[in-house]
Structure formats: C-alpha cells, structure tokens
Motif scaffolding. Structure first.
Motif, PDB file in Angstrom:
ATOM      1  N   PRO A   1      10.606  10.657  -0.963  1.00 54.00           N
ATOM      2  CA  PRO A   1      10.028  11.694  -0.100  1.00 54.00           C
ATOM      3  C   PRO A   1       8.599  11.392   0.346  1.00 54.00           C
ATOM      4  CG  PRO A   1      10.402  12.504  -2.335  1.00 54.00           C
ATOM      5  CD  PRO A   1      10.953  11.137  -2.296  1.00 54.00           C
ATOM      6  N   LEU A   2       7.936  10.422  -0.275  1.00 57.32           N
ATOM      7  CA  LEU A   2       6.583  10.073   0.181  1.00 57.32           C
ATOM      8  C   LEU A   2       6.603   9.573   1.619  1.00 57.32           C
ATOM      9  CD1 LEU A   2       4.971   8.110  -2.769  1.00 57.32           C
ATOM     10  CD2 LEU A   2       4.267  10.319  -1.906  1.00 57.32           C
TER      11      LEU A   2
ATOM     12  N   ILE B   1       3.455   3.321  -3.787  1.00 60.20           N
ATOM     13  CA  ILE B   1       2.523   3.508  -4.889  1.00 60.20           C
ATOM     14  C   ILE B   1       3.215   3.960  -6.161  1.00 60.20           C
ATOM     15  CG2 ILE B   1       0.396   3.904  -3.596  1.00 60.20           C
ATOM     16  CD1 ILE B   1       1.019   6.867  -3.733  1.00 60.20           C
ATOM     17  N   ILE B   2       4.412   4.484  -6.042  1.00 59.28           N
ATOM     18  CA  ILE B   2       5.064   5.004  -7.250  1.00 59.28           C
ATOM     19  C   ILE B   2       6.029   3.981  -7.823  1.00 59.28           C
ATOM     20  CG2 ILE B   2       6.636   6.762  -8.115  1.00 59.28           C
ATOM     21  CD1 ILE B   2       5.177   8.740  -6.379  1.00 59.28           C
TER      22      ILE B   2
ATOM     23  N   MET C   1       0.821  -1.207   0.000  1.00 61.48           N
ATOM     24  CA  MET C   1       0.000   0.000   0.000  1.00 61.48           C
ATOM     25  C   MET C   1       0.854   1.256   0.000  1.00 61.48           C
ATOM     26  SD  MET C   1      -2.982  -1.092   2.635  1.00 61.48           S
ATOM     27  CE  MET C   1      -3.677   0.520   2.915  1.00 61.48           C
ATOM     28  N   ASN C   2       2.011   1.192   0.652  1.00 64.48           N
ATOM     29  CA  ASN C   2       2.862   2.370   0.763  1.00 64.48           C
ATOM     30  C   ASN C   2       3.560   2.738  -0.535  1.00 64.48           C
ATOM     31  OD1 ASN C   2       3.650   3.875   3.435  1.00 64.48           O
ATOM     32  ND2 ASN C   2       2.991   1.830   4.019  1.00 64.48           N
TER      33      ASN C   2
ATOM     34  N   ALA D   1      16.157   9.763  -2.721  1.00 67.69           N
ATOM     35  CA  ALA D   1      16.315   9.362  -4.117  1.00 67.69           C
ATOM     36  C   ALA D   1      16.099   7.865  -4.341  1.00 67.69           C
ATOM     37  CB  ALA D   1      17.701   9.765  -4.606  1.00 67.69           C
TER      38      ALA D   1
ATOM     39  N   GLN E   1      14.036   5.481  -4.249  1.00 66.99           N
ATOM     40  CA  GLN E   1      12.608   5.315  -4.047  1.00 66.99           C
ATOM     41  C   GLN E   1      12.169   3.863  -3.886  1.00 66.99           C
ATOM     42  OE1 GLN E   1      10.564   7.848  -6.745  1.00 66.99           O
ATOM     43  NE2 GLN E   1       9.234   8.448  -5.086  1.00 66.99           N
TER      44      GLN E   1
END
Lengths: 360, 377
Positions: free
Chosen positions: A172-173, A102-103, A99-100, A164, A166
């Motif tokens: 940064p989310l 997402i990107i 769920m976390n 960076a 990700q």
C-alpha cells in the motif's frame, strides 16, 4: 447491366481512396493540433489532453468487450494495474527502487530489470494479455451476471495482491518517482493505434462474428462461429491495450498505488462507454473525451461566485451533482448513448452533408 | 446531421476551447492554494483540514501587507484528480504556495508538479515517509510514520512496561503497515519481543482468528495501529474473548466514532497522536481553539483541523521571513523553520521537509479522549 456494376466498382474504389486520403489528413490535423498544444498550450491543457487520450485508449479497448461482444466485463482495472506496475518496475532506476522499498526490499529479478519506455509499455500490455488469457478459461464458462461477478472478483484479487505482495509492488505504500515519460505524442499515439486496431478488428469478419455472438450466441454457434475463440481474441486485445494505457497513466501521474486501481476506475470507464453509446468506438472516444474534459470544466460550479455583492461560497462536490444530472439527461434523451451503435465514417459524413443540406 | 445539431456541437466545442483558456488576475493579493479531498473516500479529512485552514486565515489574514486569498480545489480523494488540481493551482491560479494533500498517495501525485514549478507545498497530514523523499519543495506539518512508530514502541516499553507485544495490522492501508513496521523495529531494538503478527483488511468485521492467535501468545500489550472502525470492533471482540491487556494504537483511530462503536470496550486504549486540546498551551493554540469552538458549536478542535491550520501558519510564517512570494525564497525560509509555535506544538523543520516535533499520548477514559503525556523527540 455489366456497365452499372463496373461503374459501382469504380465508385467504391474511388471512395476508398478518398477515405484513405481523408484519414491521413485528419491524422495530420490531429498531429498539428498536438504540436500546437505541446508548444503553446499550458501545462493544465496538456494534462487534460493526456488524461483524455489515456481514457480514450481505455474506453475503446473496454468497449470492444462490453459493447461489441456484449459481455459485461467488470475487471479492466486489473489489467490497467498489471500494465502500470509492470511498466513502472521496468523503467524505474535501481536507485529509485532502493529508495522506494523501505519496508521490504524489491525481489531479485525486478530489482535489476530495466528497459526503455516503449519496451516497458509493451511488456505491460503483454503481461496484462497473459493474465487475461489465464482467467479467460474460467470467465468464459459463464455468461451474463455470473461473468460480471467473476471479472469483478478478478479485479479485486489483483488489487489485493498489489497490497499484499510487498516485495514486488511495495504494497500500500505505492511507488513514486517514476520518470515523466508520457507526453502528448505517446498518449495520443497509443490512442490512435488503439482506435485503428479496434475499428479494423470490428469491421473484419472477426468483428462481425463478435457482433453475431452479442446478438444471439446460439444462432452464431449454429452458423459455425466458435464463441470462445472470438471472445478470447477480443479479451486479449482489450487487455493488451488496457495494460499499455496503465503504463501511460503510471508515467503521467508518476506515482501508483493499489488505491488507483479500485472498482471506481472500471465504473468510470463504464460511464464513458454507456454515455458514448455501447458498441460504438466513436461513442467510446466521445464519452472518454467528454469525461476527461468535463470533470475539469465543471470545476467552475464549485468556485465561489459573487452575484450582486452577495458572496456565495463554493460547494465542493457540486460538479458531481451537475455531472449526474448531465448523465441522466443523456440517458433519458439518448437512451442508447450519444452515438448509439453508429460509427463515424467519411461516407456517413458526406451522405449527411449532401442529403442533410438538401432536406433543410 | 441537421444544421441545428451541427450548431449544438460547435457550441460545445467552443466552450471546450474557451473553458481551457487561462484567466489572469491582479496581483495585490497573495494567493495560497489548497488541494484537498473534499469529496470521495477520505472527504472527512479534507473537510476538517479546510475548516482549520479557514480559522487560521481568520487569525492571520494578511502577509507582507497584502491580503491572503485561499483557493480550494477538490481532489475527489483520487490521484488523477490530485495531479489535475495541482496543475490548475500552479498554472491557472498562480498560487505562491500550496496546502495539501491530506493523504500520502495523492500528495505523491501532486508533488512532482509543484517541484517542477518551484512552488513549495505543506501537507497537513501526509505521513508516508516516501512523500517528501528526494523533494526540495515538499514540506509537511505532521511527523512521519517511522517517528510515530518509534515513539509508540518506546512508550510501550518504558511507560506501559511491556516486554512482549502482539501486532495486528490492517494490510490495506500504507499508514498502518508503515507504523507497525517501524514500531516493531524500535521495540525489538529496545529489547522487547514480538510474539505474534496478524493481518486484517479494511472493512473486516470478524477478528476472531487474529485474536485467538493473540490469546494464545499472551502478550503484555497489543499494538494495532489501524483506523477507528477496525480498532473499535477489534477492541470489542478482544474484551469479549477475555483479553484484558492494553491496546496501543496510532492517530488514525482517534475519532469520535471509535467511542460510539467501541463503547466500554475501548476504555484504556492508548493513542500516539499529533494533537490534544489540553496539550496545546501556546497563546496561538488557545486563540485557535477558542475560535474553532465558537464557529463549530458542539465540536472539539481535532488533530486534522489543527494540522490544517499549522500548514497554513507554517507557510505564511515562511513568506513573512522570506519577505517575498517567490517560490525558492519561501522554500529556503520553510526549511529554516525553527521552534515555530504551532497549534499542534513546537515545530522545527528537519531533513527532507519532515518536521521534528513533540508527540502527545492520549487515552480513552470515561468515554472521552484524555491527554496522558507529551513525548519530546
């Protein structure tokens, strides 16, 4: 006189036993107080106490480098970040992870890893210590301001990597939905372990060597002390406990993102140990406790007040003004912080009570 | 230690204990909490939103026949403080609902606490999609980043007639990264092409490396969903390099400071945003704008304050419809919000407490932000 030394030896043994007993009693008293807060305290009190214990762990471990070894290290935020991310990735459930992210999806080994909280905390600490080991080689080639800059740079590098990278950190989310594992027993338990470990280390011959390096590195080297070995030891231990504290922090506020681990975190820790007294573990504890509690207590000065029918609106930021004033007063009147380089000990307390009472 | 010092320490310790004791208050008022960044890195957002909340409170000072009291607690733009502040509001102040936080990271620190206490929260401007995910009691007044990115993509494709785009992202901001990602997805889905993706960092001054990549790619539009300082400098340097294509950005860039820094270079920059004065046509919005401009002379009603006010109105409206100040009942009412006339447009609560609402498109013309059109969901 042989009798006197024998008598002295007996006194020493007696004192050691007395102190051990008193330590045990103090621990029991702490445990009882925690039990009372856990049972009857409000969530707000419990939260402040949790923050306090985490700050104590951080300040005591940070003080080992800055105070005891006399090295201006400005990158503990990096170790806190490493510990926080490691433990978070280990305790989050696979569903929560999905769920976390997402990107970009979470990278493979991390997406299936799962561990109980204790293992996650220790892993966080160990990974922080591992990174400390890696950077210790460049860091300890320099001293003074240069070392400060190198460690500051490391703190920034870790923060940028968190932003960076990700597919590991979610960039940064940030991460959310961490389970609430940190409670009074965990946070204060770790704080007590940290205080015990650090003060035992400082009292040992290693600790004396570290202090010798702080006072005069060349003289220490001439006495046969290897500065690198001792500084590395302090650095690794400090990083380990910072990492563990990071894990506790992550599971207390239940969400982390790179903005939590900026230089401000380091700066706050620096304030705590300077106010408490650089080089004093007791001072670090007092500084951290005052910081955690004081910040909340000073909210009073920001609330609107009614004086004789006149309503004065609250001014946000007022507590920072008061806080800085307190800091200035402390630095002016107690230049070496509240404790200086002194430590609390039972011997000291008994001495003070006995002779202090006689003098007054 | 002398007796005096012992006395000193004892008094300090006693303040410590008493200071932490809770205070109870009479219940003839309805307390609404607000935890906002009034100091620290994003203090400007907190201040604007609080200004909006105060005007909203002037307009609707009562609910269920009781006076509303708003309690403001500062979060210092920090997560640890945000969690402290939320605990304080829920437990010591016993608020019935909470407005805030302004930024997503801090809302994520506060929300687990309000969720456990069954206290509904309405954030004015936390746009990160993770904030409300899996939460029952978390709501917001703004639309989320995916929605903004998607609408921006459709606007670029349909209105700006762009076939190709270059994306420049501030990698240090969750908001910018989120927006850009959802923009790219939708733009590609609509049949567009992304020619280049380059990254910048908050605080960067020189964008020549990124812009030369853009120049080589020759896109129809540049999508740069960043904050105002970076976007202003970026626009300046792009125009200096002779890049003439329109720049499209998000609501984070729509600040007066953009015009000051960017000057002529930011002319024709397009924004997807939450609010524009000219798009606000409801009676409530007009009343709000009038009051805002009377109170804050020389300032225009902005998106942050409007969303702050909307958060307040949404919560008060829900309390009214619930006919109760109990958390679960307010929560039910909030979730059922439909076609609510807010300051920033008509709001209907969708899934997960994320509103479905219209979006405005603005642009810079003659050194001012001008309203272009409204895009409905």
């Amino acid at each position: 006189m042989p009798g006197a030394s024998l008598f002295g030896g007996w006194r020493l043994m007696e004192r050691t036993r007395r102190n051990a007993l008193l330590n045990l009693l103090a621990l029991l008293a702490l445990a009882y107080a925690l039990y009372l807060f856990d049972r009857y305290g409000t969530d707000y009190q419990v939260r402040i106490l949790n923050n306090m214990a985490i700050f104590i762990t951080l300040a005591v471990s940070y003080n080992l480098i800055n105070g005891v070894c006399g090295i201006l290290h400005l990158g503990p935020n990096a170790f806190v970040a490493i510990g926080a991310y490691t433990s978070a990735l280990l305790t989050m459930s696979p569903m929560e992870k999905q769920m976390n992210y997402i990107i970009e999806p979470l990278m493979w080994p991390f997406s299936v890893l799962n561990a109980p909280f204790l293992v996650a905390l220790i892993a966080g600490g160990l990974l922080a210590a591992f990174f400390a080991f890696l950077i210790s080689f460049p860091v300890f080639r320099v001293r003074g301001d240069y070392l400060a800059i190198v460690t500051l740079g490391f703190g920034e590098v870790v923060r940028v990597i968190c932003n960076a990278f990700q597919s590991v950190t979610n960039g940064p989310l940030g991460l959310k939905g961490l389970a609430l594992h940190s409670n009074l027993w965990w946070t204060w338990g770790v704080a007590v372990v940290t205080i015990t470990a650090v003060s035992k280390l400082v009292q040992s011959s290693y600790g004396r060597a570290m202090k010798a390096i702080r006072e005069d590195e060349i003289a220490a080297r001439a006495m046969g002390i290897d500065p690198f070995k001792h500084l590395l030891m302090a650095f690794l231990i400090s990083a380990f406990f910072s990492g563990v504290a990071g894990g506790l922090l992550a599971h207390l506020i239940r969400t982390i993102s790179p903005t939590l681990f900026t230089f401000f975190l380091t700066f706050n820790l620096l304030i705590m140990i300077v106010v408490g007294g650089l080089g004093s573990t007791t001072g670090a504890v007092i500084g951290a406790a005052l910081f955690a509690w004081g910040g909340e207590a000073l909210r009073i000065v920001e609330q609107p007040v009614q004086v004789a029918g006149l309503k004065i609106p609250g001014i946000p930021g007022m507590r920072m003004v008061v806080f800085s004033l307190i800091l200035m007063v402390v630095i002016i009147f107690a230049r070496h912080g509240i404790m200086g380089r002194h430590e609390f000990s039972w011997d000291w307390l008994f001495h003070k009570v006995r002779f202090g009472a006689a003098r007054d | 230690m002398s007796a005096k010092r012992i006395l000193g320490w004892t008094s300090v310790l006693s303040i410590l204990l008493f200071g932490m004791a809770g205070i109870c208050l009479a219940q003839d008022i309805v307390k609404i909490g607000a935890y906002l960044p009034m100091t620290g890195a994003v203090a400007a957002y907190g201040e604007s939103e609080w200004a909006g909340i105060q005007i909203a409170k002037e307009m609707e000072p009562e609910v269920l026949g009781k006076k509303i009291e708003t309690v403001l607690v500062d979060t210092k733009s920090d997560k640890i403080e945000a969690a402290n502040a939320m605990t304080l509001l829920v437990e010591k102040e016993k608020v019935v609902g909470v407005l805030g936080e302004a930024i997503s990271g801090n809302s994520m620190a506060g929300n687990p606490i309000s969720e456990a206490a069954k206290i509904p929260t309405v954030s004015p401007t936390a746009t990160n999609p993770l904030v409300n995910q899996g939460k029952q009691y978390a709501f917001r007044a703004c639309f989320i980043d995916p929605f903004q990115g998607e609408v921006a993509a459709r606007f670029a494709k349909n209105e700006l007639k762009a076939q190709t785009v270059a994306v420049i992202i501030d990698i240090a901001q969750d908001y910018c990264v989120g927006l850009a990602n959802f923009f790219v997805k939708e733009f590609v889905k609509q049949g567009g092409k992304v020619l280049s993706t380059t990254y910048i960092q908050t605080g960067d001054q020189d964008f020549s490396a990124q812009l030369s990549a853009v120049q080589a790619a020759k896109p129809d539009v540049i999508y740069a969903p960043n904050y105002y300082t970076e976007d202003a400098l970026l626009a300046k340097q792009a125009r200096d390099l002779g890049i003439k294509v329109p720049i499209l950005t998000g609501d984070g860039a729509q600040e007066e400071a953009l015009l000051k820094i960017g000057g002529a270079a930011v002319e024709n920059m397009y924004f997807t945003g939450h609010f524009h004065k000219q798009a606000a046509t409801s009676a409530r919005a007009k009343e709000y704008i009038k009051r805002f401009e009377e109170k804050h002379k020389g300032k225009e009603a902005d998106a942050f304050s409007a969303l702050g006010a909307d958060a307040y109105f949404l919560l008060v409206d829900a309390i009214k419809r619930a006919g109760s100040t109990e958390g679960p009942k307010i929560r039910e009412a909030l979730a059922k919000t439909k076609d609510f006339e807010g300051i920033s447009g008509k709001i209907t609560m969708g899934e997960n407490g994320n509103p479905i609402k219209s979006m405005v498109i603005n642009k810079v013309e003659g050194g001012k932000f001008v309203y272009v059109t409204t895009v409905n969901p």
